[in-house]
Design a protein around this motif. Structure first.
Motif, PDB file in Angstrom:
ATOM      1  N   LYS A  60      78.902  55.953 -25.373  1.00 49.11           N
ATOM      2  CA  LYS A  60      77.617  55.633 -26.293  1.00 49.11           C
ATOM      3  C   LYS A  60      77.781  53.788 -26.582  1.00 49.11           C
ATOM      4  O   LYS A  60      77.361  53.534 -27.212  1.00 49.11           O
ATOM      5  CB  LYS A  60      78.076  56.341 -27.443  1.00 49.11           C
ATOM      6  CG  LYS A  60      78.055  57.857 -27.089  1.00 49.11           C
ATOM      7  CD  LYS A  60      78.195  58.182 -28.506  1.00 49.11           C
ATOM      8  CE  LYS A  60      78.204  59.801 -28.292  1.00 49.11           C
ATOM      9  NZ  LYS A  60      78.871  59.792 -29.543  1.00 49.11           N
ATOM     10  N   ASP A  61      78.587  53.076 -25.575  1.00 47.40           N
ATOM     11  CA  ASP A  61      78.712  51.948 -25.235  1.00 47.40           C
ATOM     12  C   ASP A  61      77.556  51.041 -24.393  1.00 47.40           C
ATOM     13  O   ASP A  61      77.153  51.355 -23.441  1.00 47.40           O
ATOM     14  CB  ASP A  61      80.404  51.037 -25.017  1.00 47.40           C
ATOM     15  CG  ASP A  61      80.142  49.551 -25.258  1.00 47.40           C
ATOM     16  OD1 ASP A  61      79.364  48.736 -25.653  1.00 47.40           O
ATOM     17  OD2 ASP A  61      81.482  49.541 -25.790  1.00 47.40           O
ATOM     18  N   ARG A 109      77.236  47.861 -23.442  1.00 49.01           N
ATOM     19  CA  ARG A 109      77.348  47.442 -22.659  1.00 49.01           C
ATOM     20  C   ARG A 109      78.114  47.790 -21.023  1.00 49.01           C
ATOM     21  O   ARG A 109      77.731  47.525 -20.377  1.00 49.01           O
ATOM     22  CB  ARG A 109      78.701  46.732 -23.210  1.00 49.01           C
ATOM     23  CG  ARG A 109      79.001  45.975 -24.131  1.00 49.01           C
ATOM     24  CD  ARG A 109      79.928  45.437 -24.040  1.00 49.01           C
ATOM     25  NE  ARG A 109      80.608  46.083 -24.947  1.00 49.01           N
ATOM     26  CZ  ARG A 109      82.356  46.470 -24.276  1.00 49.01           C
ATOM     27  NH1 ARG A 109      83.157  44.855 -24.673  1.00 49.01           N
ATOM     28  NH2 ARG A 109      83.145  47.746 -24.728  1.00 49.01           N
ATOM     29  N   TYR A 110      78.049  49.708 -21.323  1.00 53.21           N
ATOM     30  CA  TYR A 110      78.593  50.089 -20.164  1.00 53.21           C
ATOM     31  C   TYR A 110      76.978  50.819 -19.145  1.00 53.21           C
ATOM     32  O   TYR A 110      77.598  50.940 -18.195  1.00 53.21           O
ATOM     33  CB  TYR A 110      79.872  51.198 -20.806  1.00 53.21           C
ATOM     34  CG  TYR A 110      80.231  52.496 -19.640  1.00 53.21           C
ATOM     35  CD1 TYR A 110      80.972  52.000 -18.651  1.00 53.21           C
ATOM     36  CD2 TYR A 110      80.052  53.662 -19.699  1.00 53.21           C
ATOM     37  CE1 TYR A 110      81.548  52.775 -17.497  1.00 53.21           C
ATOM     38  CE2 TYR A 110      80.494  55.309 -18.692  1.00 53.21           C
ATOM     39  CZ  TYR A 110      80.709  53.848 -17.645  1.00 53.21           C
ATOM     40  OH  TYR A 110      81.684  54.890 -16.613  1.00 53.21           O
ATOM     41  N   ARG A 131      85.336  56.718 -23.035  1.00 53.38           N
ATOM     42  CA  ARG A 131      84.706  56.006 -24.870  1.00 53.38           C
ATOM     43  C   ARG A 131      84.132  54.601 -24.618  1.00 53.38           C
ATOM     44  O   ARG A 131      83.499  54.670 -25.760  1.00 53.38           O
ATOM     45  CB  ARG A 131      86.442  55.020 -24.926  1.00 53.38           C
ATOM     46  CG  ARG A 131      86.720  54.750 -23.926  1.00 53.38           C
ATOM     47  CD  ARG A 131      87.927  53.946 -24.017  1.00 53.38           C
ATOM     48  NE  ARG A 131      88.356  52.834 -23.179  1.00 53.38           N
ATOM     49  CZ  ARG A 131      88.863  51.937 -23.239  1.00 53.38           C
ATOM     50  NH1 ARG A 131      89.333  51.731 -24.127  1.00 53.38           N
ATOM     51  NH2 ARG A 131      90.234  51.586 -22.003  1.00 53.38           N
ATOM     52  N   TYR A 132      83.616  54.670 -23.099  1.00 50.25           N
ATOM     53  CA  TYR A 132      82.341  53.747 -23.526  1.00 50.25           C
ATOM     54  C   TYR A 132      80.969  54.804 -23.049  1.00 50.25           C
ATOM     55  O   TYR A 132      79.744  53.614 -22.741  1.00 50.25           O
ATOM     56  CB  TYR A 132      82.464  53.273 -21.718  1.00 50.25           C
ATOM     57  CG  TYR A 132      83.555  52.494 -22.015  1.00 50.25           C
ATOM     58  CD1 TYR A 132      83.744  51.127 -23.167  1.00 50.25           C
ATOM     59  CD2 TYR A 132      84.886  52.014 -21.056  1.00 50.25           C
ATOM     60  CE1 TYR A 132      85.257  50.349 -23.431  1.00 50.25           C
ATOM     61  CE2 TYR A 132      85.915  51.000 -21.335  1.00 50.25           C
ATOM     62  CZ  TYR A 132      85.721  50.519 -22.473  1.00 50.25           C
ATOM     63  OH  TYR A 132      87.113  49.580 -22.697  1.00 50.25           O
ATOM     64  N   ASP A 153      90.153  47.029 -23.528  1.00 46.97           N
ATOM     65  CA  ASP A 153      88.840  46.661 -23.208  1.00 46.97           C
ATOM     66  C   ASP A 153      88.597  46.583 -21.730  1.00 46.97           C
ATOM     67  O   ASP A 153      88.219  45.503 -21.776  1.00 46.97           O
ATOM     68  CB  ASP A 153      88.614  46.159 -24.043  1.00 46.97           C
ATOM     69  CG  ASP A 153      86.832  46.738 -24.855  1.00 46.97           C
ATOM     70  OD1 ASP A 153      86.128  47.030 -24.393  1.00 46.97           O
ATOM     71  OD2 ASP A 153      86.196  45.730 -25.245  1.00 46.97           O
TER      72      ASP A 153
END
Length: 259
Positions: free
Chosen positions: A58-59, A61-62, A55-56, A14
């Motif tokens: 939909k995050d 934080r991203y 992979r980020y 991560d």
């Protein structure tokens, strides 16, 4: 130095966590900004280091990292269009709220409403937060519309967003002013609209018209018919927008020479 070393030798699964902690520490250590904190450079390095890692997408934080980076760009609207075209954060309400607020600040109320509608159709999360911001936006535009109606009670009964965002009409009949010396007219919209003096009255005397037989065809955007697009059209942005020119940045140097 500890964060730089952790980023350089990181071997976990991560890497976004390291950049997020690095940015938070920079914001807390240098709340006033400035060249010592160099937050813009850290954000730019972070988005470049994590670029393309789906992979980020939909995050939260991203997305938050990208939105902070947008504050360092000359044109944040370009960054929002890039995120939309790359499907970064399109399932999160924060993207549409921030995008619509930027458009509202520029008096682009219809475009802002279109952004809210896009987020509602996608059911961006948290949906209740997006709906609440949309209602607040509609209330603000309604107040501005009522003020506009009070100032011009004889105006046409137009729609809500049409009053809030006046449009300049292209290829319309322009009429000059003055009896002896005709002056060219000026058409202003938005913030450039000037308040009319009630003690002054001016009657149009001469009109400027196009020739009856033009030598070439002129496109008139006001005569184009067809339904307005209900959704946004994704653009193929090849790369993120370029941040604004950075000044007074700290250059790389040895770490053991400080006093």
């Amino acid at each position: 130095r500890e964060f730089e070393a952790e980023i350089r030798f990181y071997s976990g699964d991560d890497p976004l966590d390291v950049w997020e902690r690095y940015i938070k520490w920079t914001e807390q250590a240098f709340p006033g900004g400035g060249k010592d904190g160099n937050l813009a450079a850290v954000l730019e390095r972070a988005v470049r280091a994590l670029h393309g890692q789906q992979r980020y997408y939909k995050d939260p934080r991203y997305l938050n990292l990208w939105l902070k980076f947008g504050d360092c760009c000359n044109e944040p609207l370009d960054l929002y269009s890039y995120l939309h075209s790359q499907e970064i954060g399109t399932t999160l309400a924060l993207l549409y709220i921030t995008w619509a607020e930027a458009l509202e600040a520029r008096s682009s109320f219809r475009k802002a409403d279109l952004i809210f509608q896009e987020g509602l159709q996608r059911k961006a999360e948290p949906l209740d937060k997006l709906q609440a911001h949309h209602k607040q936006f509609q209330a603000r535009v309604s107040r501005q519309t009522l003020l506009a109606l009070e100032e011009s009670p004889d105006g046409d009964n137009m729609g809500l967003l049409e009053i809030a965002e006046p449009q300049r009409s292209s290829l319309a009949d322009l009429k000059g002013r003055g009896k002896k010396k005709v002056r060219a007219p000026i058409s202003r919209v938005g913030d450039a609209v000037k308040a009319m003096n009630p003690n002054r009255s001016c009657q149009p005397q001469a009109s400027l018209q196009l020739p009856n037989t033009p030598s070439f065809a002129v496109f008139d955007e006001n005569t184009v018919s067809g339904p307005e697009m209900a959704t946004l059209t994704a653009q193929s942005w090849p790369a993120p927008p370029v941040p604004r020119a950075k000044e007074n940045e700290l250059s790389a140097g040895p770490w053991n020479s400080g006093r």
